[in-house]
Design a protein around this motif. Structure first.
Motif, PDB file in Angstrom:
ATOM      1  N   SER A   5      16.823  14.949   3.833  1.00  0.00           N
ATOM      2  CA  SER A   5      15.504  14.739   3.239  1.00  0.00           C
ATOM      3  C   SER A   5      15.619  14.177   1.819  1.00  0.00           C
ATOM      4  O   SER A   5      14.864  13.275   1.435  1.00  0.00           O
ATOM      5  CB  SER A   5      14.720  16.057   3.217  1.00  0.00           C
ATOM      6  OG  SER A   5      15.424  17.055   2.501  1.00  0.00           O
ATOM      7  N   LYS A   6      16.598  14.658   1.038  1.00  0.00           N
ATOM      8  CA  LYS A   6      16.766  14.128  -0.328  1.00  0.00           C
ATOM      9  C   LYS A   6      17.245  12.680  -0.300  1.00  0.00           C
ATOM     10  O   LYS A   6      16.797  11.842  -1.092  1.00  0.00           O
ATOM     11  CB  LYS A   6      17.765  14.971  -1.118  1.00  0.00           C
ATOM     12  CG  LYS A   6      17.232  16.292  -1.625  1.00  0.00           C
ATOM     13  CD  LYS A   6      17.276  17.353  -0.575  1.00  0.00           C
ATOM     14  CE  LYS A   6      17.031  18.729  -1.149  1.00  0.00           C
ATOM     15  NZ  LYS A   6      17.097  19.772  -0.098  1.00  0.00           N
ATOM     16  N   ALA A   7      18.168  12.378   0.615  1.00  0.00           N
ATOM     17  CA  ALA A   7      18.662  11.001   0.727  1.00  0.00           C
ATOM     18  C   ALA A   7      17.536  10.061   1.140  1.00  0.00           C
ATOM     19  O   ALA A   7      17.459   8.916   0.659  1.00  0.00           O
ATOM     20  CB  ALA A   7      19.813  10.939   1.724  1.00  0.00           C
ATOM     21  N   LEU A   8      16.644  10.525   2.010  1.00  0.00           N
ATOM     22  CA  LEU A   8      15.542   9.665   2.460  1.00  0.00           C
ATOM     23  C   LEU A   8      14.498   9.469   1.365  1.00  0.00           C
ATOM     24  O   LEU A   8      13.871   8.405   1.294  1.00  0.00           O
ATOM     25  CB  LEU A   8      14.908  10.257   3.715  1.00  0.00           C
ATOM     26  CG  LEU A   8      15.765  10.115   4.977  1.00  0.00           C
ATOM     27  CD1 LEU A   8      15.165  10.903   6.132  1.00  0.00           C
ATOM     28  CD2 LEU A   8      15.917   8.647   5.367  1.00  0.00           C
ATOM     29  N   VAL A   9      14.298  10.468   0.522  1.00  0.00           N
ATOM     30  CA  VAL A   9      13.415  10.268  -0.635  1.00  0.00           C
ATOM     31  C   VAL A   9      14.000   9.211  -1.561  1.00  0.00           C
ATOM     32  O   VAL A   9      13.291   8.315  -2.049  1.00  0.00           O
ATOM     33  CB  VAL A   9      13.191  11.592  -1.390  1.00  0.00           C
ATOM     34  CG1 VAL A   9      12.395  11.349  -2.670  1.00  0.00           C
ATOM     35  CG2 VAL A   9      12.459  12.594  -0.517  1.00  0.00           C
ATOM     36  N   ALA A  10      15.308   9.302  -1.803  1.00  0.00           N
ATOM     37  CA  ALA A  10      15.979   8.283  -2.621  1.00  0.00           C
ATOM     38  C   ALA A  10      15.864   6.903  -1.977  1.00  0.00           C
ATOM     39  O   ALA A  10      15.651   5.894  -2.665  1.00  0.00           O
ATOM     40  CB  ALA A  10      17.441   8.666  -2.819  1.00  0.00           C
ATOM     41  N   MET A  11      16.004   6.853  -0.652  1.00  0.00           N
ATOM     42  CA  MET A  11      15.883   5.586   0.057  1.00  0.00           C
ATOM     43  C   MET A  11      14.478   4.997  -0.092  1.00  0.00           C
ATOM     44  O   MET A  11      14.315   3.789  -0.314  1.00  0.00           O
ATOM     45  CB  MET A  11      16.202   5.791   1.539  1.00  0.00           C
ATOM     46  CG  MET A  11      16.100   4.535   2.397  1.00  0.00           C
ATOM     47  SD  MET A  11      14.448   4.244   3.056  1.00  0.00           S
ATOM     48  CE  MET A  11      14.282   5.602   4.205  1.00  0.00           C
ATOM     49  N   ALA A  65       0.830  -1.210   0.000  1.00  0.00           N
ATOM     50  CA  ALA A  65       0.000   0.000   0.000  1.00  0.00           C
ATOM     51  C   ALA A  65       0.865   1.261   0.000  1.00  0.00           C
ATOM     52  O   ALA A  65       0.590   2.219  -0.735  1.00  0.00           O
ATOM     53  CB  ALA A  65      -0.923  -0.002   1.216  1.00  0.00           C
ATOM     54  N   ILE A  66       1.934   1.259   0.788  1.00  0.00           N
ATOM     55  CA  ILE A  66       2.820   2.423   0.834  1.00  0.00           C
ATOM     56  C   ILE A  66       3.533   2.606  -0.497  1.00  0.00           C
ATOM     57  O   ILE A  66       3.732   3.732  -0.971  1.00  0.00           O
ATOM     58  CB  ILE A  66       3.828   2.271   1.989  1.00  0.00           C
ATOM     59  CG1 ILE A  66       3.108   2.350   3.335  1.00  0.00           C
ATOM     60  CG2 ILE A  66       4.912   3.348   1.924  1.00  0.00           C
ATOM     61  CD1 ILE A  66       3.992   2.027   4.521  1.00  0.00           C
ATOM     62  N   ASP A  67       3.914   1.495  -1.119  1.00  0.00           N
ATOM     63  CA  ASP A  67       4.640   1.594  -2.388  1.00  0.00           C
ATOM     64  C   ASP A  67       3.772   2.154  -3.501  1.00  0.00           C
ATOM     65  O   ASP A  67       4.300   2.718  -4.467  1.00  0.00           O
ATOM     66  CB  ASP A  67       5.168   0.212  -2.788  1.00  0.00           C
ATOM     67  CG  ASP A  67       6.082   0.270  -3.991  1.00  0.00           C
ATOM     68  OD1 ASP A  67       7.149   0.912  -3.891  1.00  0.00           O
ATOM     69  OD2 ASP A  67       5.734  -0.308  -5.035  1.00  0.00           O
ATOM     70  N   THR A  68       2.463   1.998  -3.406  1.00  0.00           N
ATOM     71  CA  THR A  68       1.579   2.536  -4.442  1.00  0.00           C
ATOM     72  C   THR A  68       1.450   4.052  -4.364  1.00  0.00           C
ATOM     73  O   THR A  68       1.002   4.676  -5.328  1.00  0.00           O
ATOM     74  CB  THR A  68       0.183   1.908  -4.336  1.00  0.00           C
ATOM     75  OG1 THR A  68      -0.369   2.183  -3.039  1.00  0.00           O
ATOM     76  CG2 THR A  68       0.242   0.405  -4.550  1.00  0.00           C
ATOM     77  N   ILE A  69       1.846   4.642  -3.251  1.00  0.00           N
ATOM     78  CA  ILE A  69       1.784   6.100  -3.123  1.00  0.00           C
ATOM     79  C   ILE A  69       2.906   6.714  -3.948  1.00  0.00           C
ATOM     80  O   ILE A  69       4.067   6.332  -3.796  1.00  0.00           O
ATOM     81  CB  ILE A  69       1.932   6.538  -1.654  1.00  0.00           C
ATOM     82  CG1 ILE A  69       0.822   5.923  -0.798  1.00  0.00           C
ATOM     83  CG2 ILE A  69       1.913   8.057  -1.528  1.00  0.00           C
ATOM     84  CD1 ILE A  69       0.977   6.183   0.686  1.00  0.00           C
ATOM     85  N   PRO A  70       2.614   7.657  -4.844  1.00  0.00           N
ATOM     86  CA  PRO A  70       3.691   8.304  -5.611  1.00  0.00           C
ATOM     87  C   PRO A  70       4.702   8.962  -4.674  1.00  0.00           C
ATOM     88  O   PRO A  70       4.327   9.666  -3.731  1.00  0.00           O
ATOM     89  CB  PRO A  70       2.957   9.347  -6.457  1.00  0.00           C
ATOM     90  CG  PRO A  70       1.541   8.857  -6.517  1.00  0.00           C
ATOM     91  CD  PRO A  70       1.293   8.155  -5.217  1.00  0.00           C
ATOM     92  N   LYS A  71       5.977   8.715  -4.930  1.00  0.00           N
ATOM     93  CA  LYS A  71       7.019   9.235  -4.030  1.00  0.00           C
ATOM     94  C   LYS A  71       7.126  10.749  -4.083  1.00  0.00           C
ATOM     95  O   LYS A  71       7.619  11.377  -3.149  1.00  0.00           O
ATOM     96  CB  LYS A  71       8.369   8.597  -4.384  1.00  0.00           C
ATOM     97  CG  LYS A  71       8.359   7.078  -4.288  1.00  0.00           C
ATOM     98  CD  LYS A  71       7.840   6.608  -2.936  1.00  0.00           C
ATOM     99  CE  LYS A  71       7.800   5.081  -2.833  1.00  0.00           C
ATOM    100  NZ  LYS A  71       6.786   4.479  -3.719  1.00  0.00           N
ATOM    101  N   GLY A 107      13.603  14.788  -4.714  1.00  0.00           N
ATOM    102  CA  GLY A 107      13.789  15.608  -3.519  1.00  0.00           C
ATOM    103  C   GLY A 107      14.298  17.005  -3.850  1.00  0.00           C
ATOM    104  O   GLY A 107      13.872  17.993  -3.232  1.00  0.00           O
ATOM    105  N   GLU A 108      15.196  17.106  -4.836  1.00  0.00           N
ATOM    106  CA  GLU A 108      15.713  18.422  -5.231  1.00  0.00           C
ATOM    107  C   GLU A 108      14.645  19.247  -5.939  1.00  0.00           C
ATOM    108  O   GLU A 108      14.663  20.481  -5.861  1.00  0.00           O
ATOM    109  CB  GLU A 108      16.932  18.229  -6.136  1.00  0.00           C
ATOM    110  CG  GLU A 108      18.127  17.637  -5.412  1.00  0.00           C
ATOM    111  CD  GLU A 108      19.212  17.125  -6.343  1.00  0.00           C
ATOM    112  OE1 GLU A 108      20.262  16.697  -5.848  1.00  0.00           O
ATOM    113  OE2 GLU A 108      18.988  17.143  -7.580  1.00  0.00           O
TER     114      GLU A 108
END
Length: 283
Positions: free
Chosen positions: A152-158, A129-135, A225-226
């Motif tokens: 924050s950018k590294a965590l978006v990439a993660m 369910a979480i993966d279906t949410i657009p990042k 993230g950028e």
């Protein structure tokens, strides 16, 4: 006379063994040659893409605010190398940090799903369910939690790199043959030895397949993230070029991003070939 001695006197008996040894010895050379051929084809394909792109621009001659050719993008790179190098380094750091975190957490979570059916029944649907949410929708939340900096950018990439490793780790561990499981049981192997000596090793090819997907996604996650809150990095370069209708800079950033993702992909693939050589020899 022994059976082995009788077999050795038969004509032509030794020839197949010698031939088999020759094939075994020449196998690494064949693999290197195949790798070179594959690399040459990849380079030829990329060059061909640039040639077709440039020819289309020359033939149709679109306005510069709609499309430019690769020569204009490369000229922009050569005229401002420090600008692109500095922003490339920022994006690369964010992508690698996100990939490292995503790999560690993804493998750990995939192993947890495999070894704990109870946790799997609750956690697996939630992960899907979480993966279906657009990042892109999650990126502002990370910025609220962790600020506008590197984290924050590294965590978006993660977050983007995480899920393929979960699935591939779980599938790899779940596909261990029943015969190997029985062998471990017969030899009374502990759960730790069974996991480290059989299951994780058997799952390595699947894990590396997920890592090759995740490394490219991590680069895209850093750029996302950028886009949301960046003052540096290639995502910021693209946004700035878009606001100024500067297509040469925009396409130059696209080319650098593609080069980074491609280089990291082949780096992970090379690491996989070194760590799991038996997969290559099995082909």
């Amino acid at each position: 006379m022994a059976i082995s001695e009788i077999g050795s006197d038969r004509p032509g008996t030794q020839a197949p063994a010698a031939g088999a040894r020759e094939r075994t010895v020449s196998r690494p050379g064949m693999l290197r040659r195949d790798s070179l051929v594959t690399g040459a084809k990849a380079v030829a394909g990329i060059v061909g893409l640039f040639v077709v792109w440039e020819l289309l621009v020359i033939i149709f001659d679109p306005p510069e605010f709609l499309l430019v050719g690769p020569t204009a993008a490369f000229q922009e790179l050569f005229e401002r190398p420090e600008y692109f190098a500095t922003n490339t380094f920022v994006t690369l750091q964010e992508a690698l940090a996100g990939f490292a975190l995503g790999t560690a957490l993804g493998v750990l979570c995939g192993a947890t799903l495999h070894y704990s059916p109870t946790i799997r029944s609750f956690l697996y649907p939630a992960l899907v369910a979480i993966d279906t949410i657009p990042k892109v929708a999650l990126a502002p939340l990370f910025i609220v939690w962790f600020g506008f900096g590197f984290e924050s950018k590294a965590l978006v990439a993660m977050a983007i790199a995480f899920f393929p490793l979960v699935i591939n780790t779980y599938d790899g561990l779940s596909s261990v043959p029943h015969e190997l499981q029985e062998l471990a049981r017969i030899n009374r192997a502990s759960q730790w030895k069974k996991m480290t000596k059989i299951e994780m090793i058997y799952a390595l090819p699947s894990i590396f397949s997920g890592a090759k997907i995740s490394i490219s996604l991590a680069v895209g996650g850093a750029v996302v993230g950028e886009f949301i809150a960046g003052s540096e990095g290639l995502g910021y370069v693209i946004l700035l070029a878009n606001s100024q209708v500067d297509l040469p800079s925009m396409f130059a950033a696209f080319i650098v991003l593609a080069a980074i993702a491609l280089a990291l992909f082949f780096l992970v693939d090379f690491a996989g070939r070194k760590l799991i050589p038996w997969k290559n020899h099995a082909k």
